[in-house]
Write a protein that holds these residues in place. Sequence first.
Motif, short mmCIF file in Angstrom:
data_model
loop_
_atom_site.label_atom_id
_atom_site.label_comp_id
_atom_site.label_asym_id
_atom_site.label_seq_id
_atom_site.Cartn_x
_atom_site.Cartn_y
_atom_site.Cartn_z
N SER A 69 75.00 24.70 6.08
CA SER A 69 73.84 23.54 6.94
C SER A 69 72.81 24.53 6.68
CB SER A 69 73.98 23.62 8.36
OG SER A 69 75.22 22.70 8.79
N ALA A 70 72.65 25.36 6.65
CA ALA A 70 71.16 26.82 6.74
C ALA A 70 71.81 26.76 5.20
CB ALA A 70 71.46 28.08 7.39
N ALA A 71 72.37 26.25 4.47
CA ALA A 71 71.94 26.98 3.35
C ALA A 71 71.75 25.61 2.84
CB ALA A 71 73.29 27.13 2.40
N VAL A 72 72.23 24.76 2.95
CA VAL A 72 71.90 23.40 2.06
C VAL A 72 70.15 23.03 3.02
CG1 VAL A 72 72.06 20.62 2.65
CG2 VAL A 72 73.82 22.29 2.60
N THR A 73 69.74 23.52 4.01
CA THR A 73 68.80 23.25 4.28
C THR A 73 67.76 24.28 3.14
OG1 THR A 73 69.52 22.83 6.98
CG2 THR A 73 66.88 23.65 6.47
N ALA A 74 68.18 25.41 3.10
CA ALA A 74 67.13 26.11 2.84
C ALA A 74 66.64 25.65 1.03
CB ALA A 74 67.80 27.45 2.57
N ALA A 75 67.66 25.07 0.31
CA ALA A 75 68.24 25.27 -0.81
C ALA A 75 66.46 23.14 -0.89
CB ALA A 75 69.35 24.07 -1.77
N LEU A 76 67.12 22.19 0.24
CA LEU A 76 65.97 21.51 -0.05
C LEU A 76 64.60 21.94 0.55
CD1 LEU A 76 68.48 18.61 2.17
CD2 LEU A 76 67.87 18.95 0.02
N ASP A 77 64.30 22.66 1.83
CA ASP A 77 62.88 23.74 1.88
C ASP A 77 62.44 23.51 0.33
OD1 ASP A 77 63.14 22.52 4.48
OD2 ASP A 77 63.72 24.24 5.46
N ALA A 78 63.31 24.97 -0.11
CA ALA A 78 62.63 25.36 -1.40
C ALA A 78 62.15 24.49 -2.07
CB ALA A 78 63.50 26.56 -1.93
N ALA A 79 62.68 23.70 -2.36
CA ALA A 79 62.27 22.23 -3.18
C ALA A 79 61.49 21.71 -3.26
CB ALA A 79 63.56 21.10 -3.59
#
Length: 207
Positions: A69-79
């Motif tokens: 979940s944290a990896a998905v969140t990080a990808a979205l936040d970076a975008a």
Amino acid sequence: MNKPAFTRTDAEERRRLLIAAATRVLARDGASGASVRAIAQEAKVSPGLVTHHFGGIDALIAATYADVSAAVTAALDAAVAGAGDDPRARLSAYVAASFAPPIADRALLATWVAFWGLVIARDDVARLHDEQYAHFRGGIEGLLADCGVPPAACRRSAIAITALVDGLWLELCLSPEVFDAAEARAIAEAQIAALLDHQAQNTHRSP
């Protein structure tokens, strides 16, 4: 005789090693195949190391869910962060990232499917699921508010967009030959544009 490489890593690196192995096992074999022995074999460590660092399979699975979940969140936040200050561009970046690697990935889908089964079977995973999806919806609510959607409408609009994006993501991962990421983005953007136009019209009609 050379010692195994994992003995030279620190405790956090060992935990990361086991979480990565658990992610691969869940993606390949599903929740039913995610045993201490299977994960230890995947990580090339002894089963006792799983118990030592996590106490058992339940805690390791929960940690794996949180990590994915944290990896998905990080990808979205970076975008979103990379889209600049324009609210609409930031919302579009969030949508586009949902249909691009590392999120649009069949292995990630397989891992999520395993987790979804555990949401029904385990209260701790259900709580993690609720917390994570509340976080996702909260992020979209913030983006919608920045786009001028009234606070009273943000929650339902965020639920609608989350469901739309999740559905398209699921179909894109399952059947990439049917439509591609560009089409998924176009479908989502059209629906979001209609939603924002509708909210704008309602705001203008309000006394």
